[in-house]
Structure formats: C-alpha cells, structure tokens
Design an enzyme around this catalytic site. Structure first.
Site, PDB file in Angstrom:
ATOM      1  N   ARG A 195       0.833  -1.214   0.000  1.00  0.00           N
ATOM      2  CA  ARG A 195       0.000   0.000   0.000  1.00  0.00           C
ATOM      3  C   ARG A 195       0.868   1.264   0.000  1.00  0.00           C
ATOM      4  O   ARG A 195       0.548   2.262  -0.636  1.00  0.00           O
ATOM      5  CB  ARG A 195      -0.937  -0.020   1.209  1.00  0.00           C
ATOM      6  N   ASN A 240      -7.685   9.335   6.443  1.00  0.00           N
ATOM      7  CA  ASN A 240      -6.788   8.741   5.447  1.00  0.00           C
ATOM      8  C   ASN A 240      -5.337   8.783   5.926  1.00  0.00           C
ATOM      9  O   ASN A 240      -4.921   9.726   6.588  1.00  0.00           O
ATOM     10  CB  ASN A 240      -6.920   9.478   4.109  1.00  0.00           C
ATOM     11  N   HIS A 266      -5.696   8.852  11.770  1.00  0.00           N
ATOM     12  CA  HIS A 266      -5.268   7.447  11.717  1.00  0.00           C
ATOM     13  C   HIS A 266      -3.800   7.261  11.361  1.00  0.00           C
ATOM     14  O   HIS A 266      -3.379   6.162  11.017  1.00  0.00           O
ATOM     15  CB  HIS A 266      -6.165   6.669  10.737  1.00  0.00           C
ATOM     16  N   CYS A 325       9.127   1.643  15.538  1.00  0.00           N
ATOM     17  CA  CYS A 325       9.361   0.380  16.223  1.00  0.00           C
ATOM     18  C   CYS A 325       8.122   0.005  17.034  1.00  0.00           C
ATOM     19  O   CYS A 325       7.536   0.852  17.712  1.00  0.00           O
ATOM     20  CB  CYS A 325      10.574   0.511  17.138  1.00  0.00           C
ATOM     21  N   CYS A 376       9.803   0.116  21.054  1.00  0.00           N
ATOM     22  CA  CYS A 376      10.246   1.357  21.712  1.00  0.00           C
ATOM     23  C   CYS A 376       9.626   2.607  21.105  1.00  0.00           C
ATOM     24  O   CYS A 376       9.754   3.695  21.663  1.00  0.00           O
ATOM     25  CB  CYS A 376      11.774   1.457  21.705  1.00  0.00           C
ATOM     26  N   CYS A 387      14.083  -2.701  14.401  1.00  0.00           N
ATOM     27  CA  CYS A 387      14.552  -1.412  14.914  1.00  0.00           C
ATOM     28  C   CYS A 387      16.077  -1.445  15.093  1.00  0.00           C
ATOM     29  O   CYS A 387      16.604  -2.398  15.681  1.00  0.00           O
ATOM     30  CB  CYS A 387      13.868  -1.166  16.252  1.00  0.00           C
ATOM     31  N   GLY A 417     -16.731  11.459   1.561  1.00  0.00           N
ATOM     32  CA  GLY A 417     -16.106  10.206   1.134  1.00  0.00           C
ATOM     33  C   GLY A 417     -15.760   9.266   2.268  1.00  0.00           C
ATOM     34  O   GLY A 417     -14.748   8.579   2.222  1.00  0.00           O
ATOM     35  N   SER A 420     -17.518   6.198   4.874  1.00  0.00           N
ATOM     36  CA  SER A 420     -18.695   5.358   5.120  1.00  0.00           C
ATOM     37  C   SER A 420     -19.273   5.606   6.511  1.00  0.00           C
ATOM     38  O   SER A 420     -20.383   5.175   6.808  1.00  0.00           O
ATOM     39  CB  SER A 420     -18.329   3.882   4.959  1.00  0.00           C
ATOM     40  N   ASN A 454     -20.994  12.152  -0.836  1.00  0.00           N
ATOM     41  CA  ASN A 454     -20.664  10.733  -0.969  1.00  0.00           C
ATOM     42  C   ASN A 454     -21.325  10.178  -2.218  1.00  0.00           C
ATOM     43  O   ASN A 454     -22.329  10.715  -2.674  1.00  0.00           O
ATOM     44  CB  ASN A 454     -21.144   9.945   0.271  1.00  0.00           C
TER      45      ASN A 454
HETATM   46  P1  OAD Z   1     -14.575   3.278   3.438  1.00  0.00           P
HETATM   47  O1  OAD Z   1     -13.887   2.433   2.388  1.00  0.00           O
HETATM   48  O2  OAD Z   1     -15.289   2.609   4.543  1.00  0.00           O
HETATM   49  O3  OAD Z   1     -15.664   4.220   2.752  1.00  0.00           O
HETATM   50  C1  OAD Z   1     -15.398   4.967   1.601  1.00  0.00           C
HETATM   51  C2  OAD Z   1     -16.624   5.820   1.328  1.00  0.00           C
HETATM   52  O4  OAD Z   1     -16.332   6.653   0.229  1.00  0.00           O
HETATM   53  C3  OAD Z   1     -17.885   5.032   0.942  1.00  0.00           C
HETATM   54  O5  OAD Z   1     -18.980   5.541   1.669  1.00  0.00           O
HETATM   55  C4  OAD Z   1     -18.036   5.292  -0.552  1.00  0.00           C
HETATM   56  O6  OAD Z   1     -19.420   5.355  -0.947  1.00  0.00           O
HETATM   57  C5  OAD Z   1     -17.414   6.655  -0.678  1.00  0.00           C
HETATM   58  N1  OAD Z   1     -16.806   6.959  -1.982  1.00  0.00           N
HETATM   59  C6  OAD Z   1     -16.129   6.141  -2.811  1.00  0.00           C
HETATM   60  N2  OAD Z   1     -15.644   6.811  -3.863  1.00  0.00           N
HETATM   61  C7  OAD Z   1     -16.020   8.113  -3.692  1.00  0.00           C
HETATM   62  C8  OAD Z   1     -15.821   9.323  -4.422  1.00  0.00           C
HETATM   63  N3  OAD Z   1     -15.113   9.338  -5.559  1.00  0.00           N
HETATM   64  N4  OAD Z   1     -16.357  10.459  -3.948  1.00  0.00           N
HETATM   65  C9  OAD Z   1     -17.076  10.473  -2.794  1.00  0.00           C
HETATM   66  N5  OAD Z   1     -17.287   9.370  -2.055  1.00  0.00           N
HETATM   67  C10 OAD Z   1     -16.776   8.203  -2.484  1.00  0.00           C
HETATM   68  O7  OAD Z   1     -13.471   4.297   3.979  1.00  0.00           O
HETATM   69  P2  OAD Z   1     -13.449   5.179   5.286  1.00  0.00           P
HETATM   70  O8  OAD Z   1     -14.804   5.694   5.637  1.00  0.00           O
HETATM   71  O9  OAD Z   1     -12.343   6.144   5.113  1.00  0.00           O
HETATM   72  O10 OAD Z   1      -9.218   2.986   9.444  1.00  0.00           O
HETATM   73  O11 OAD Z   1     -13.010   4.131   6.362  1.00  0.00           O
HETATM   74  C11 OAD Z   1     -12.765   4.614   7.660  1.00  0.00           C
HETATM   75  C12 OAD Z   1     -11.667   3.856   8.298  1.00  0.00           C
HETATM   76  O12 OAD Z   1     -11.991   2.496   8.245  1.00  0.00           O
HETATM   77  C13 OAD Z   1     -10.320   3.919   7.576  1.00  0.00           C
HETATM   78  O13 OAD Z   1      -9.603   5.081   7.917  1.00  0.00           O
HETATM   79  C14 OAD Z   1      -9.651   2.716   8.099  1.00  0.00           C
HETATM   80  C15 OAD Z   1     -10.807   1.731   8.167  1.00  0.00           C
HETATM   81  O14 OAD Z   1     -10.832   0.992   9.276  1.00  0.00           O
HETATM   82  C16 OAD Z   1      -8.084   2.448   9.882  1.00  0.00           C
HETATM   83  O15 OAD Z   1      -7.296   1.897   9.156  1.00  0.00           O
HETATM   84  C17 OAD Z   1      -7.891   2.654  11.337  1.00  0.00           C
END
Ligand code: OAD
Length: 244
Positions: free
Chosen positions: A71, A103, A120, A128, A131, A147, A187, A189, A213
């Site tokens: 990634r 993000n 996040h 590490c 530590c 580390c 953007g 969920s 969204n």
């Molecule tokens: P998600 O993958 O859960 O949701 C992405 C959202 O973006 C969905 O509601 C889609 O409908 C919307 N979407 C997709 N393409 C789009 C576009 N071009 N324009 C507007 N909306 C669009 O991602 P997050 O909500 O970011 O955390 O997920 C939240 C967290 O869940 C992440 O930060 C991650 C995960 O657990 C960690 O890693 C701690």
C-alpha cells in the site's frame, strides 16, 4: 453538474468556522482503492479489517508488513485530485478551517492543506513496535525489518483496529466539530469510531451538516444536505458556487 440549494451556498459563504472530515472516498479518484472495496490479486483472500490489527501483527507480522509495504508503494505513486485541491481552496477562503482525515495516504498534506488532523496516522512513517522510535531506513527484502536501536519489529505508524487514536489530534478534532458552523463529511462510510461520531457532535452543537458521498451512509438521514456524487467533482463545483 450538482444542484446546490441557495441556502447552502449562503450558509457556507457566511461561515467563519468550518470543519471537514474525509475518508478513503476522497482518494478514490487519485487511484487508491477505498478501504472497504474488495481487494485484488494476492490479497483478495484477506479483509483489510483482518490485516489492520495488533492481533494480525502478532499472528503474522510479515504478512501485515507486506500488505502495508504494497500500500505504501501504491500511495507513493499517486497525486492529489480535484477534491483534495478544493479543500485547499476552502482553507484559503474560510477564516477557521479544520480538515480532519481518516486517510493515511498524506494526500491532503501534499495538496497543501495546513490545518490538518490525521486521525489514523501516516502510512509512510514507520516506527518500532516496541520502543516507538521512528525508522528512516529498512530493508524491504528478506525477514521482518527490525529497529536499529532495540531490535523490535518495525510497523507502520497507523492506527489499527482496537488501538487508540493520537490524543491531541482527537481532542482537536472534537473541538473543531463542536465549534464549527458548517461540518462537511466527505467520502467516508461513517462506520469507524470515533471519527464517525464527529458529524453528530457538530450537529448537536447546531452546525449545518453537509455530506458528500457516492452513496447514502448512516449519516445521510441526519445530514442537512446530502450531495451525491464524486468528491472530485462535487467539491470543486461547490467551491466555485460559493466563492466564485
Ligand atoms: P470506506 O472504504 O469505509 O468508505 C469509503 C466511502 O467513500 C464510501 O462511503 C463510498 O461510498 C465513498 N466513496 C467512494 N468513492 C467516492 C468518491 N469518488 N467520492 C465520494 N465518495 C466516495 O473508507 P473510510 O470511511 O475512510 O481505518 O473508512 C474509515 C476507516 O476504516 C479507515 O480510515 C480505516 C478503516 O478501518 C483504519 O485503518 C484505522
């Protein structure tokens, strides 16, 4: 073209304090998959939720490391899109603009937002797991990178499921949500706490809540305005309508 209600345009034009929360959808048009999209290739058999946790790291550190290495490489090759730049424009036009993101791709910073809270973490940073010392260099080939100081295993500096968010960032995000006049949720969920609670905190304090969204989310029914579409299209149009 998106239709923007006049009242929304007026409210934004007059707002002095605006907060925005973004999620993976904002980076989708830069070519990064959202978190809950199905994975492809080698990784198709895993759900991201099963890789982004301390338990997964304890069980199979190299598997988790390799997923993040893949990634990290993807993120390195992408650029901010029109949605990111529209948020930079907003920061220039609004006297107090706070951008809160879930993000880890660093694209808001790369685009130029300054008052930015990365809840996040940052996938490009490595630290590490023992530590906490940040690592500048490591060997990507071979065994688990370690580390240089204590020999502990290296990990990405991101927040995993079950881990706490950085305290000062979270406090600042809650403060921005509670103190803003307009809150934008873009953007995301809205499934992962505590970020998902921020628009509701703003709403409880009287802010106008605007959601952008592709699809409805758990927030949609409670939002004052739901602008359905791609953030890379809706946000630049909105900025143009409000600030010219
Ligand atoms: P998600 O993958 O859960 O949701 C992405 C959202 O973006 C969905 O509601 C889609 O409908 C919307 N979407 C997709 N393409 C789009 C576009 N071009 N324009 C507007 N909306 C669009 O991602 P997050 O909500 O970011 O955390 O997920 C939240 C967290 O869940 C992440 O930060 C991650 C995960 O657990 C960690 O890693 C701690």
């Amino acid at each position: 073209m998106t239709e923007f209600p006049d009242i929304l345009i007026r409210v934004l034009r007059q707002a002095e304090r605006v907060a925005a929360l973004t999620g993976a959808g904002v980076s989708q048009e830069s070519g990064l998959r959202t978190f809950r999209d199905a994975q492809t290739g080698l990784w198709a058999q895993y759900k991201p939720e099963d890789l982004a946790s301390p338990e997964a790291f304890a069980r199979d550190p190299k598997l988790v490391w390799d997923w993040y290495a893949m990634r990290r490489e993807k993120v390195r090759g992408v650029e901010p899109n029109a949605g990111h730049y529209a948020l930079v424009e907003m920061e220039k036009r609004v006297s107090q603009f706070t951008l809160i993101t879930q993000n880890v791709d660093g694209l808001h910073r790369k685009a130029g937002n300054r008052n930015l809270l990365e809840l996040h973490g940052d996938i490009q940073r490595v630290r590490c797991s023992e530590c906490g010392e940040y690592a500048e260099a490591w060997d990507e080939n071979g065994d688990m990178p370690r580390c240089a100081g204590c020999g502990g295993m290296l990990r990405p500096d991101v927040v995993w499921f079950g881990e706490s968010l950085p305290r000062s960032e979270l406090e600042a995000a809650v403060e921005a949500a509670r103190g803003c006049q307009v809150f934008l949720s873009v953007g995301t969920s809205g499934l992962v706490q505590p970020a998902a609670a921020l628009p509701f905190a703003a709403r409880n304090k009287g802010a106008v809540v605007v959601e952008v969204n592709l699809e409805p989310t758990p927030l949609t029914a409670k939002a004052d305005f739901f602008l359905q579409g791609k953030s890379g299209e809706v946000l630049p149009e909105l900025v143009k309508m409000v600030w010219g």
